[in-house]
Design a protein around this motif. Structure first.
Motif, PDB file in Angstrom:
ATOM      1  N   GLU A   1      42.359 -10.330  -3.237  1.00 18.09           N
ATOM      2  CA  GLU A   1      42.523 -11.377  -2.214  1.00 18.09           C
ATOM      3  C   GLU A   1      42.215 -10.812  -0.848  1.00 18.09           C
ATOM      4  O   GLU A   1      42.765  -9.705  -0.575  1.00 18.09           O
ATOM      5  N   GLN A   2      41.529 -11.494  -0.049  1.00 14.85           N
ATOM      6  CA  GLN A   2      41.333 -11.403   1.280  1.00 14.85           C
ATOM      7  C   GLN A   2      41.638 -12.346   2.290  1.00 14.85           C
ATOM      8  O   GLN A   2      41.674 -13.392   2.337  1.00 14.85           O
ATOM      9  N   THR A   3      42.296 -11.748   3.404  1.00 12.47           N
ATOM     10  CA  THR A   3      42.730 -12.911   4.453  1.00 12.47           C
ATOM     11  C   THR A   3      42.683 -12.137   5.626  1.00 12.47           C
ATOM     12  O   THR A   3      42.411 -10.759   5.930  1.00 12.47           O
ATOM     13  N   ALA A   4      42.436 -13.090   6.793  1.00  9.54           N
ATOM     14  CA  ALA A   4      41.989 -12.671   7.973  1.00  9.54           C
ATOM     15  C   ALA A   4      43.459 -12.541   8.789  1.00  9.54           C
ATOM     16  O   ALA A   4      44.416 -13.327   8.680  1.00  9.54           O
ATOM     17  N   VAL A   5      43.520 -11.394   9.513  1.00 10.80           N
ATOM     18  CA  VAL A   5      44.731 -10.848  10.287  1.00 10.80           C
ATOM     19  C   VAL A   5      44.392 -10.453  11.565  1.00 10.80           C
ATOM     20  O   VAL A   5      43.490  -9.870  11.790  1.00 10.80           O
TER      21      VAL A   5
ATOM     22  N   PHE B   1      45.506  -1.423  -0.034  1.00  9.82           N
ATOM     23  CA  PHE B   1      44.637  -2.504   1.131  1.00  9.82           C
ATOM     24  C   PHE B   1      43.601  -1.747   1.694  1.00  9.82           C
ATOM     25  O   PHE B   1      43.468  -0.595   1.862  1.00  9.82           O
ATOM     26  N   ALA B   2      42.426  -2.582   1.811  1.00  7.39           N
ATOM     27  CA  ALA B   2      41.301  -2.330   2.767  1.00  7.39           C
ATOM     28  C   ALA B   2      41.313  -3.019   3.919  1.00  7.39           C
ATOM     29  O   ALA B   2      41.663  -4.489   3.733  1.00  7.39           O
TER      30      ALA B   2
ATOM     31  N   ALA C   1      34.668 -10.146  17.422  1.00 10.78           N
ATOM     32  CA  ALA C   1      34.795 -11.105  18.415  1.00 10.78           C
ATOM     33  C   ALA C   1      35.725 -12.308  18.079  1.00 10.78           C
ATOM     34  O   ALA C   1      36.157 -12.835  19.155  1.00 10.78           O
ATOM     35  N   GLU C   2      36.220 -12.505  16.914  1.00  6.67           N
ATOM     36  CA  GLU C   2      37.289 -13.486  16.815  1.00  6.67           C
ATOM     37  C   GLU C   2      38.636 -12.987  16.778  1.00  6.67           C
ATOM     38  O   GLU C   2      39.427 -13.521  16.512  1.00  6.67           O
ATOM     39  N   GLY C   3      38.639 -11.425  17.084  1.00 12.11           N
ATOM     40  CA  GLY C   3      40.017 -10.969  17.204  1.00 12.11           C
ATOM     41  C   GLY C   3      40.753 -10.658  16.001  1.00 12.11           C
ATOM     42  O   GLY C   3      42.038 -10.574  15.981  1.00 12.11           O
ATOM     43  N   VAL C   4      40.168 -10.370  14.797  1.00  9.47           N
ATOM     44  CA  VAL C   4      40.497 -10.452  13.444  1.00  9.47           C
ATOM     45  C   VAL C   4      39.991  -9.509  12.643  1.00  9.47           C
ATOM     46  O   VAL C   4      38.885  -8.787  13.072  1.00  9.47           O
ATOM     47  N   VAL C   5      40.502  -8.757  11.802  1.00 18.13           N
ATOM     48  CA  VAL C   5      40.244  -7.880  10.714  1.00 18.13           C
ATOM     49  C   VAL C   5      40.163  -8.645   9.076  1.00 18.13           C
ATOM     50  O   VAL C   5      41.307  -9.468   9.173  1.00 18.13           O
ATOM     51  N   GLN C   6      39.689  -8.198   8.204  1.00 18.87           N
ATOM     52  CA  GLN C   6      39.805  -8.850   6.929  1.00 18.87           C
ATOM     53  C   GLN C   6      40.624  -7.875   6.088  1.00 18.87           C
ATOM     54  O   GLN C   6      40.243  -6.518   5.966  1.00 18.87           O
ATOM     55  N   LEU C   7      41.856  -8.286   5.526  1.00 20.49           N
ATOM     56  CA  LEU C   7      42.584  -7.217   4.798  1.00 20.49           C
ATOM     57  C   LEU C   7      42.460  -7.835   3.396  1.00 20.49           C
ATOM     58  O   LEU C   7      43.031  -8.905   2.985  1.00 20.49           O
TER      59      LEU C   7
END
Length: 419
Positions: free
Chosen positions: A401-405, A378-379, A388-394
Motif C-alpha cells: 500500500e502506498q500513500t502520499a504524506v 517502509f519505503a 512540487a506538490e510538497g509530498v512523498v510517497q510512503l
C-alpha cells in the motif's frame, strides 16, 4: 580479491551473522547488569607474569598456547588468553576492593587469544562474556552466577545445555587428595610430559581429553571423598540454592577446570550438539588468585561464557534469535529529489528511526531492490513532481500500500506507524 586473508584460526564477523554475536553478547550481559555488575574493559595484552603466576605454569594455556611478545623496551607481554586474571588485576590496581562495598561485581566482553589447533569451535581468536564477584566468600554468590548464566542462555532460547557442578576443595583438604591422586597417577602408563604435569598439578591430568588417558582414569580417586566438613557444607549450600531457583544441574565428581586458580565450587556449561568442543562456558571459585598475583586475600568467584560456541550451539538447535531489523525506513530518490530525501533521512535518524537510502545514482528498479534487501518496513519514494506538490510517497513494504504524506508530517507519520 585481496591477497590477504584472516590469519589461520581466526575469523571475521560480518553481516548478517555478526548480528547473532551481538545478540548473544547482549543477552549474556543483560542479567548481569540487572544484578549489580558493572562493566570493565582491560587491555588486550598484559604482563606475561600475570598469567604464568595466576593461571599456572603447568597449564597448557601458559606452557603452550599464549601468544607472547617482547617490546622494544624489553617488557615481556602476552595477548590475554583468558579474562579473570586481567579483571582481578584491574580491580586491585584501581583499589576497588578498598571502597567498602564487597563484593566488587564486574562483567566484561572481549576477544581472547590462544595458539591452538584450529577446528570448529576452537579458534586462536575467540570472544567471551565474563563475570566476576570479587572479595566475598559466600555460597549465594556462586549460586547467583550459575543462575544468571542459566538465565542468559534461556533468554536466547537455548535448551539443550547441561550444567555440571563439582567442588575442588580448598587448601585444607586438597593436599591429602593431591598426594593420593599423585600416587595413583604414578602407577599409570603415562608419557613423560603428563607425569611431569602430575607432579606439578595432578588435577590437570584429570582434565586431559585424550582417550588413552581417560581410560586409565576410570578408577581414579575422587576429590569429593576427601572434602573437609567446611567444603562439604559450602558445596551443599550452593547446590541447595541453585536447586531452589529451579535450575537443573548434574553432579560431576570428575569435573575439574583447566586453570590452576580454582578452589571449591567449579562448574561447566556443556552442549551435546557441538561434538568434542562441547563446553560453551564455565567457571568457579578462585579464593587464592588475588594473593598469587600480589594482592590481599580476596575470595572470589566468576565465569566466562564463549560467544562463538554459544552461537554454534544455537545454530545446532536451529534456534532463531529475535534480531530487530537494522532499517525501518528506506528512501528512494528520483530525479532531483535526492537532497530533500537525504534531509528527511537525517531527520528520521535524529528522531530515533533507523533509516537508510539508495546511493550511487540507481534508477527506480535498482533502488527498490536495495529497499527490499534492506528489510525496511517502509519505503519513501519521491520524484520532482512529488516535491512540487510538497509530498512523498510512503510505501508499506509488506502490504504494498502506498500513500502520499506531506513533507512536514513525514517524521511523525512514520513514527506513529512504527509503534
Amino acid at each position: 580479491m585481496s591477497t590477504f586473508k584472516a590469519p589461520k584460526g581466526t575469523y571475521d564477523l560480518i553481516p548478517p551473522r555478526s548480528a547473532k554475536f551481538l545478540a548473544v553478547r547482549e543477552a549474556i550481559a543483560a542479567p548481569l547488569r540487572n544484578s549489580g555488575y558493572g562493566y570493565v574493559e582491560t587491555p588486550g595484552f598484559e604482563n606475561v607474569e600475570l598469567f604464568s603466576r595466576g593461571v599456572g605454569e603447568s597449564t597448557d594455556i601458559v606452557s603452550k598456547e599464549m601468544y607472547t611478545l617482547t617490546t622494544k623496551g624489553g617488557d615481556q607481554l602476552a595477548l590475554r588468553p583468558e579474562g579473570t586474571a586481567s579483571v582481578l588485576r584491574a580491580a586491585l590496581e584501581a583499589n576497588l576492593h578498598k571502597q567498602g562495598n564487597l563484593p566488587v561485581k564486574l562483567y566484561y566482553s572481549g576477544s581472547y587469544y590462544r595458539y591452538e589447533r584450529a577446528q570448529a569451535g576452537r579458534y586462536r581468536h575467540f570472544s567471551q562474556v565474563g563475570a566476576e564477584a570479587i572479595g566475598a566468600e559466600d555460597p549465594a554468590l556462586d549460586a547467583e552466577l550459575i543462575i544468571l548464566a542459566d538465565q542468559a542462555y534461556r533468554s536466547l532460547g537455548l535448551k539443550n545445555f547441561r550444567i555440571l557442578l563439582n567442588s575442588l576443595g580448598d587448601k585444607e583438604c586438597r593436599p591429602a587428595y593431591r598426594e593420593t591422586l599423585q600416587a595413583f597417577l604414578r602407577g599409570l602408563d603415562l608419557d613423560e610430559e603428563t607425569l611431569r604435569r602430575a607432579e606439578i598439578n595432578p588435577l590437570r591430568v584429570l582434565d586431559d581429553k585424550r582417550d588413552d588417558v581417560q581410560k586409565q582414569l576410570v578408577d581414579a580417586p575422587l576429590l569429593r571423598d576427601y572434602l573437609c566438613d567446611a567444603c562439604k557444607a559450602y558445596h551443599e549450600e550452593v547446590r541447595a540454592l541453585v536447586t531452589a531457583a529451579g535450575v537443573v544441574f548434574e553432579d560431576d565428581p570428575k569435573l575439574v577446570r583447566g586453570l590452576d586458580y580454582y578452589t571449591r565450587t567449579t562448574f561447566e556449561f556443556v552442549h551435546d550438539g557441538l561434538g568434542s568442543q562441547s563446553a560453551v562456558g564455565g567457571g568457579g571459585r578462585y579464593d587464592g588468585l588475588s594473593e598469587m598475583i600480589g594482592g590481599p586475600a580476596l575470595p572470589s568467584v566468576g565465569w566466562a561464557l564463549g560467544v562463538d560456541r554459544t552461537v554454534l550451539a544455537l545454530e545446532a538447535e536451529g534456534a532463531e534469535l529475535a534480531i530487530p531489523g537494522s532499517t525501518d525506513v528506506f528512501a528512494v530518490a528520483l530525479g532531483e529529489a535526492k537532497p530533500t530525501l537525504f534531509g528527511l533521512v537525517t531527520e528520521l535518524r535524529r528522531a530515533g528511526v533507523a533509516a537508510d537510502m539508495s546511493f550511487g545514482g540507481k534508477g527506480l528498479k535498482g533502488a527498490m531492490k536495495d529497499a527490499n534487501r534492506s528489510g525496511a518496513r517502509f519505503a519513501i519514494v519521491a520524484g520532482d513532481r512529488d516535491l512540487a506538490e510538497g509530498v512523498v510517497q510512503l510505501k508499506d513494504m509488506e502490504s504494498g500500500e502506498q500513500t502520499a504524506v506531506a513533507l512536514d508530517a513525514l517524521v511523525e507519520s512514520v513514527r506513529a506507524k512504527l509503534v
